[in-house]
Design a protein around this motif. Sequence first.
Motif, PDB file in Angstrom:
ATOM      1  N   CYS A  89       0.838  -1.211   0.000  1.00 52.19           N
ATOM      2  CA  CYS A  89       0.000   0.000   0.000  1.00 52.19           C
ATOM      3  C   CYS A  89       0.869   1.256   0.000  1.00 52.19           C
ATOM      4  CB  CYS A  89      -0.938   0.011   1.215  1.00 52.19           C
ATOM      5  SG  CYS A  89      -2.234  -1.255   1.142  1.00 52.19           S
ATOM      6  N   GLY A  90       1.961   1.208   0.778  1.00 55.69           N
ATOM      7  CA  GLY A  90       2.873   2.354   0.810  1.00 55.69           C
ATOM      8  C   GLY A  90       3.527   2.587  -0.537  1.00 55.69           C
ATOM      9  N   ILE A  91       3.905   1.506  -1.201  1.00 53.47           N
ATOM     10  CA  ILE A  91       4.513   1.618  -2.531  1.00 53.47           C
ATOM     11  C   ILE A  91       3.502   2.243  -3.494  1.00 53.47           C
ATOM     12  CG2 ILE A  91       5.351   0.291  -4.520  1.00 53.47           C
ATOM     13  CD1 ILE A  91       6.509  -1.728  -2.445  1.00 53.47           C
ATOM     14  N   ARG A  92       2.300   1.733  -3.425  1.00 51.51           N
ATOM     15  CA  ARG A  92       1.249   2.182  -4.341  1.00 51.51           C
ATOM     16  C   ARG A  92       0.855   3.637  -4.065  1.00 51.51           C
ATOM     17  NH1 ARG A  92      -0.913   1.224  -9.253  1.00 51.51           N
ATOM     18  NH2 ARG A  92      -2.332   2.969  -9.307  1.00 51.51           N
ATOM     19  N   SER A  93       0.962   4.059  -2.798  1.00 49.93           N
ATOM     20  CA  SER A  93       0.346   5.319  -2.368  1.00 49.93           C
ATOM     21  C   SER A  93       0.725   6.509  -3.239  1.00 49.93           C
ATOM     22  CB  SER A  93       0.687   5.606  -0.897  1.00 49.93           C
ATOM     23  OG  SER A  93       2.071   5.859  -0.743  1.00 49.93           O
ATOM     24  N   ARG A  94       1.987   6.574  -3.617  1.00 51.26           N
ATOM     25  CA  ARG A  94       2.432   7.753  -4.372  1.00 51.26           C
ATOM     26  C   ARG A  94       3.011   7.365  -5.724  1.00 51.26           C
ATOM     27  NH1 ARG A  94       0.507  12.332  -2.247  1.00 51.26           N
ATOM     28  NH2 ARG A  94       2.349  13.581  -2.734  1.00 51.26           N
ATOM     29  N   ARG A  95       2.818   6.129  -6.126  1.00 50.40           N
ATOM     30  CA  ARG A  95       3.376   5.688  -7.405  1.00 50.40           C
ATOM     31  C   ARG A  95       2.306   4.990  -8.249  1.00 50.40           C
ATOM     32  NH1 ARG A  95       8.979   5.226  -8.042  1.00 50.40           N
ATOM     33  NH2 ARG A  95       8.339   4.815 -10.189  1.00 50.40           N
ATOM     34  N   PRO A  96       1.363   5.781  -8.766  1.00 48.35           N
ATOM     35  CA  PRO A  96       0.325   5.169  -9.599  1.00 48.35           C
ATOM     36  C   PRO A  96       0.880   4.563 -10.877  1.00 48.35           C
ATOM     37  CG  PRO A  96       0.135   7.576  -9.585  1.00 48.35           C
ATOM     38  CD  PRO A  96       1.152   7.223  -8.554  1.00 48.35           C
ATOM     39  N   ASP A  97       2.131   4.870 -11.201  1.00 46.74           N
ATOM     40  CA  ASP A  97       2.732   4.346 -12.431  1.00 46.74           C
ATOM     41  C   ASP A  97       3.226   2.904 -12.275  1.00 46.74           C
ATOM     42  OD1 ASP A  97       4.613   5.472 -10.581  1.00 46.74           O
ATOM     43  OD2 ASP A  97       6.182   5.314 -12.109  1.00 46.74           O
ATOM     44  N   LEU A  98       3.262   2.412 -11.043  1.00 50.56           N
ATOM     45  CA  LEU A  98       3.823   1.070 -10.831  1.00 50.56           C
ATOM     46  C   LEU A  98       2.737  -0.011 -10.870  1.00 50.56           C
ATOM     47  CD1 LEU A  98       6.321   1.791  -7.895  1.00 50.56           C
ATOM     48  CD2 LEU A  98       6.833   1.668 -10.349  1.00 50.56           C
ATOM     49  N   HIS A  99       3.120  -1.186 -11.334  1.00 46.37           N
ATOM     50  CA  HIS A  99       2.233  -2.349 -11.263  1.00 46.37           C
ATOM     51  C   HIS A  99       2.618  -3.133 -10.016  1.00 46.37           C
ATOM     52  CE1 HIS A  99       1.426  -1.292 -15.405  1.00 46.37           C
ATOM     53  NE2 HIS A  99       2.717  -1.387 -15.665  1.00 46.37           N
ATOM     54  N   VAL A 100       1.714  -3.186  -9.068  1.00 44.97           N
ATOM     55  CA  VAL A 100       2.050  -3.810  -7.791  1.00 44.97           C
ATOM     56  C   VAL A 100       1.362  -5.176  -7.680  1.00 44.97           C
ATOM     57  CG1 VAL A 100       1.982  -3.570  -5.278  1.00 44.97           C
ATOM     58  CG2 VAL A 100       2.317  -1.545  -6.718  1.00 44.97           C
ATOM     59  N   PHE A 101       2.167  -6.184  -7.405  1.00 47.03           N
ATOM     60  CA  PHE A 101       1.672  -7.542  -7.154  1.00 47.03           C
ATOM     61  C   PHE A 101       2.076  -7.941  -5.748  1.00 47.03           C
ATOM     62  CE2 PHE A 101       2.007  -7.276 -11.700  1.00 47.03           C
ATOM     63  CZ  PHE A 101       1.003  -8.089 -12.215  1.00 47.03           C
ATOM     64  N   VAL A 102       1.215  -8.695  -5.087  1.00 46.23           N
ATOM     65  CA  VAL A 102       1.558  -9.206  -3.759  1.00 46.23           C
ATOM     66  C   VAL A 102       1.414 -10.731  -3.786  1.00 46.23           C
ATOM     67  CG1 VAL A 102       0.939  -9.247  -1.314  1.00 46.23           C
ATOM     68  CG2 VAL A 102       0.793  -7.103  -2.600  1.00 46.23           C
ATOM     69  N   ALA A 103       2.471 -11.404  -3.346  1.00 47.57           N
ATOM     70  CA  ALA A 103       2.400 -12.857  -3.186  1.00 47.57           C
ATOM     71  C   ALA A 103       2.421 -13.144  -1.694  1.00 47.57           C
ATOM     72  CB  ALA A 103       3.593 -13.523  -3.866  1.00 47.57           C
ATOM     73  N   THR A 104       1.391 -13.795  -1.229  1.00 45.08           N
ATOM     74  CA  THR A 104       1.293 -14.036   0.217  1.00 45.08           C
ATOM     75  C   THR A 104       0.757 -15.450   0.429  1.00 45.08           C
ATOM     76  OG1 THR A 104       0.304 -13.189   2.271  1.00 45.08           O
ATOM     77  CG2 THR A 104      -1.016 -12.949   0.288  1.00 45.08           C
ATOM     78  N   GLY A 105       0.986 -15.972   1.611  1.00 42.40           N
ATOM     79  CA  GLY A 105       0.516 -17.324   1.906  1.00 42.40           C
ATOM     80  C   GLY A 105      -0.607 -17.317   2.924  1.00 42.40           C
ATOM     81  N   ASP A 106      -1.115 -18.487   3.251  1.00 42.85           N
ATOM     82  CA  ASP A 106      -2.244 -18.546   4.183  1.00 42.85           C
ATOM     83  C   ASP A 106      -1.832 -18.169   5.605  1.00 42.85           C
ATOM     84  OD1 ASP A 106      -1.130 -21.021   3.118  1.00 42.85           O
ATOM     85  OD2 ASP A 106      -2.190 -22.078   4.718  1.00 42.85           O
ATOM     86  N   GLY A 107      -0.577 -18.431   5.980  1.00 47.11           N
ATOM     87  CA  GLY A 107      -0.116 -17.981   7.291  1.00 47.11           C
ATOM     88  C   GLY A 107       0.157 -16.490   7.272  1.00 47.11           C
ATOM     89  N   ASP A 108       0.839 -16.052   6.234  1.00 46.50           N
ATOM     90  CA  ASP A 108       1.244 -14.662   6.067  1.00 46.50           C
ATOM     91  C   ASP A 108       0.030 -13.728   6.036  1.00 46.50           C
ATOM     92  OD1 ASP A 108       3.710 -13.140   5.567  1.00 46.50           O
ATOM     93  OD2 ASP A 108       2.795 -12.620   3.640  1.00 46.50           O
ATOM     94  N   CYS A 109      -0.968 -14.106   5.244  1.00 46.20           N
ATOM     95  CA  CYS A 109      -2.122 -13.228   5.012  1.00 46.20           C
ATOM     96  C   CYS A 109      -3.215 -13.430   6.064  1.00 46.20           C
ATOM     97  CB  CYS A 109      -2.687 -13.492   3.621  1.00 46.20           C
ATOM     98  SG  CYS A 109      -4.179 -12.565   3.227  1.00 46.20           S
ATOM     99  N   CYS A 110      -3.572 -14.708   6.300  1.00 45.98           N
ATOM    100  CA  CYS A 110      -4.787 -14.969   7.087  1.00 45.98           C
ATOM    101  C   CYS A 110      -4.502 -15.122   8.573  1.00 45.98           C
ATOM    102  CB  CYS A 110      -5.483 -16.236   6.582  1.00 45.98           C
ATOM    103  SG  CYS A 110      -5.757 -16.218   4.813  1.00 45.98           S
ATOM    104  N   SER A 111      -3.219 -15.209   8.952  1.00 45.71           N
ATOM    105  CA  SER A 111      -2.926 -15.350  10.380  1.00 45.71           C
ATOM    106  C   SER A 111      -2.190 -14.113  10.886  1.00 45.71           C
ATOM    107  CB  SER A 111      -2.104 -16.616  10.610  1.00 45.71           C
ATOM    108  OG  SER A 111      -2.140 -16.961  11.974  1.00 45.71           O
ATOM    109  N   ILE A 112      -0.876 -14.077  10.706  1.00 50.23           N
ATOM    110  CA  ILE A 112      -0.123 -12.962  11.313  1.00 50.23           C
ATOM    111  C   ILE A 112      -0.453 -11.632  10.647  1.00 50.23           C
ATOM    112  CG2 ILE A 112       1.951 -13.304   9.890  1.00 50.23           C
ATOM    113  CD1 ILE A 112       3.594 -12.632  12.436  1.00 50.23           C
ATOM    114  N   GLY A 113      -0.841 -11.667   9.387  1.00 48.96           N
ATOM    115  CA  GLY A 113      -1.139 -10.415   8.688  1.00 48.96           C
ATOM    116  C   GLY A 113      -2.622 -10.139   8.527  1.00 48.96           C
TER     117      GLY A 113
END
Lengths: 317, 643
Positions: A89-113
């Motif tokens: 989100c921080g990367i995206r916030s001021r850089r609309p020119d960038l293509h942002v992809f996020v790779a996350t796992g079930d622990g990474d996203c659904c538990s600690i994050g």
Amino acid sequence: MYGLKTDWLEEASPRYYSVQDYEGAPARWCPGCGDHAVLTAVQRLCRDEQLAPEKTVMVSGIGCASRFPHYMKTYGFHGLHGRALPVACGIRSRRPDLHVFVATGDGDCCSIGAGHWIHAIRYNMKMVVMLLDNNVYGLTKNQTSPTSAKGSCTNTHPTGSFLRPLNPIQTTLGVTNASFVAQTVDWNPPHLLATLQAAHAHPGFAFVRIMQRCPHFQPGLFDSAQNDPNELLLLTHTDGIEVEDSIKRVLKNQHEHDPSNLDGARELADREDAIPIGLLYQNGNADRYDQFTALGIATSRDEKMTAIRAELGRYRI
Amino acid sequence: MSQSATAEKDSNPSSSAGQSPGKERELPIRRVSEQIIEIVSDSGEGAQTAGTLFGTVCAKMGNGLWTVEIIPAEIEPPARSRAGASGIRIRFGSEPVGNMGDQADLVVAFNEQVLYSRIDTDALRRGTILLLDDRWASSEDPSTREAFEKALADFHVRGYDVREIPIHAETAKVVDNPRRGKNVWVVGMLCAIYNRDVALAKEEIRQLFERKRKGEKVIETNYRLLEAGHAWAMEHLDMRLDIRSQASDEPRVVMSGNAAIALGTMAAGIEVCSMYPITPATSASHFLAADFHKAGGVIHQAEDEIAAAGFAIGASYAGKTAVTITSGPGMALKTELLGLAVMAEVPLVVVDVQRGGPSTGLPTKVEQGDLLSSLFGQPGDTPNIVIAPSDHQECFEFVITARKLAESFRMPVFVLSDANLATAQACFECPEPSEDWLSPPVDQSEWQEGIPPFDWDAETGLSQRPIPGQPGGQFVLTGLAHDEESHIAYESAINQYAMRMRSHKLAALQKTLKPPAVYGDEEGDLLVVGWGSTRGAIEEAIDRIRADGIRAGALCLRFISPMEPGLSAIFARYRKVMTIEINYSDDPSDSLINDDSRRYSQLAMLLRAGTLTDVDCWSRVPGQPLSPQMIEEALRGRLEALK
């Protein structure tokens, strides 16, 4: 597609990116790991869309899936466990020119994050978020994850996990301002690619849960779904994910679902007889927080100086 | 803070008592060099608004100024309770003022109970003038009347100069709800006592209410409150003082430390301020919120402290300048991401407006408790830059400095302010912003082929960084141990080398610093070392003991990591070196404490380790700024032991 016009020599970009232009270090996931298929699909997507590698950022947290950026030759941010989304989100916030992809796992996203996950959905900043869900912690060697099926035997629950799994699709659908929720599987490359293409085209936070095989710690987890096409429920609709006829011929268990129908999406997400794949929900008009965070982005130096002086002036004595 | 009167009485305000100029008494005006006054009230009665208003008038008249907010822990504590005291201290004088001073000369109190919280913190002395609202003497509730009479008798015994005055009654002549209105009436009264320019006060009232988007009617009502308070005091009080102004051609500003941080953030060309609400840091974001976008910036209120740091790091990685502003508990939550910024060399400004700890501690109160956690709070070796502003001007400047350092040295820079600076209003010379401060952090032209993303200079560890968008600079940032290419590397030699590279950046920065200047005697009996907001009080205490012939100096460290150079040589010129800090240390006179067990205050610990000097310390955690008198007594005590 690139370069098909007759006058291409004059107008075309001097650079054409092939799949190799997106290939980073050799992937070191286990043989048979579903992540390999996702990597290939993302590289193909980048090639098809001719995304400039320097304008593409692959963000991840920690976990097997989060090794993803290292295997791409774009910019990458392999950060901390659970924290991929705030960084993205921080990367995206001021850089609309960038293509942002996020790779996350079930622990990474659904538990600690999980907290960040909820809020990133609500922020709805334009990015593609791939949840590589193998129902287990792999990098730390076989612990129960929030999406592990009840009764899963792992190192933390050797006699079987106690709780019913969290449903990431249902959770995402439940968050205010969710705008793109899709599900696919790693073992159907055309559907996977088509889903990622739709996600990339979406003007907002595109959440794609990818059922991902982990032969090492969850052997056979998706065997029956892989072998019996009827265990997948292909979602079809003119506003849904466009798939080739060959897929439709194989996946005969189909359901016409309008992705603007949120209640219908929730019902589908709860289906236990088959895994719905395709676009469950889309709202292209949801508020986008990256439009707020980009405010003032083009402010000139003179305008900034004027604003700073005016602000100081308020405190003058 | 509440606003002042919004409701207007139907009756003709000119009938109010004390409005007739004919009744004003001509009294001689006594000139004094400075005054400390306090306004204390129940929460929500606008004492802080009034104090800020009055302080600004004093500053505009050319006085030095320092205010201290007296803040209850709760938003709406019960009325007439000791714990609920809300208010403000205003110290103003002919000379610049750099701290809150000692006991108050005059206190305006809206009820007698809140005064006790001030008595408990030693804010009053024999002879302090108390201007106490008399309404409680005629309360319908007998227990209130009784409490008031009892307190009054007690105040006389304590030697205060008590004057019962009709604050409530007189305000009620102007507005329906005196609770919202007596604050401005009191400002009028204070303007009469201290010969302040009423027109200037009106100007401030106009600005205040215009900022709150109030209409003319509210402003007019407050003008009348001001005039009523002024007229009443001219007729009924026999106090006429004046504080001569310091003539100065330099344009000045008056603001709180948090406002200075906010303005510094703007002037530093920072684009992203990522925060989560936490006392006492949040108001810095409030000051930014309205107009930050005009200076090309945005505030992100994140879902939590961790995300606030992650967002700022993401923005910085993407080539934008970013700050995250927080306080101790927030720092603790950000710890892991701050370590990532160190490891992956992401520039980041971190402002920690320190409060009392540990844990939730004293959220609204000052402490200098986060020095060591800033330095050592992250796992592993994290060479961090830590700087501490010692006044408001430095709050402004250090954000700009921090941005520059963060980028030049490619690392997080911690700016340690505290609750004292955060809420105190003070004056300083108006800064002249520079266009250079707004320069974008990196040149975005093509990255030169063959240069790795961590092209460490073998001696200093310094390197340039590629940012997304730069062709040819693609790399994967990682929090894992990595080599120059940012490739994950577990080889022991690479880890040792990378650690050295990150550490040497601090040594390289230290080379550029000059030895700090001593205040007072360059050599002698005693050197007092401090950091941050205590500087003003320490220097005032040093002045007092020097006036008695003691040869003493004070040193205020702005750079704590890397440490300013030459300290050992400076320390060697004094018989005794000690720190004064607002954090906990064991008192060596406690019977259980001996040389083996004694825990030193935080800077003292660093100085002892860094200079091998036997640095002593005196530190306290009173939940309020240290007064010059407290410090003076501590210094005299330690000097006595030297004999």
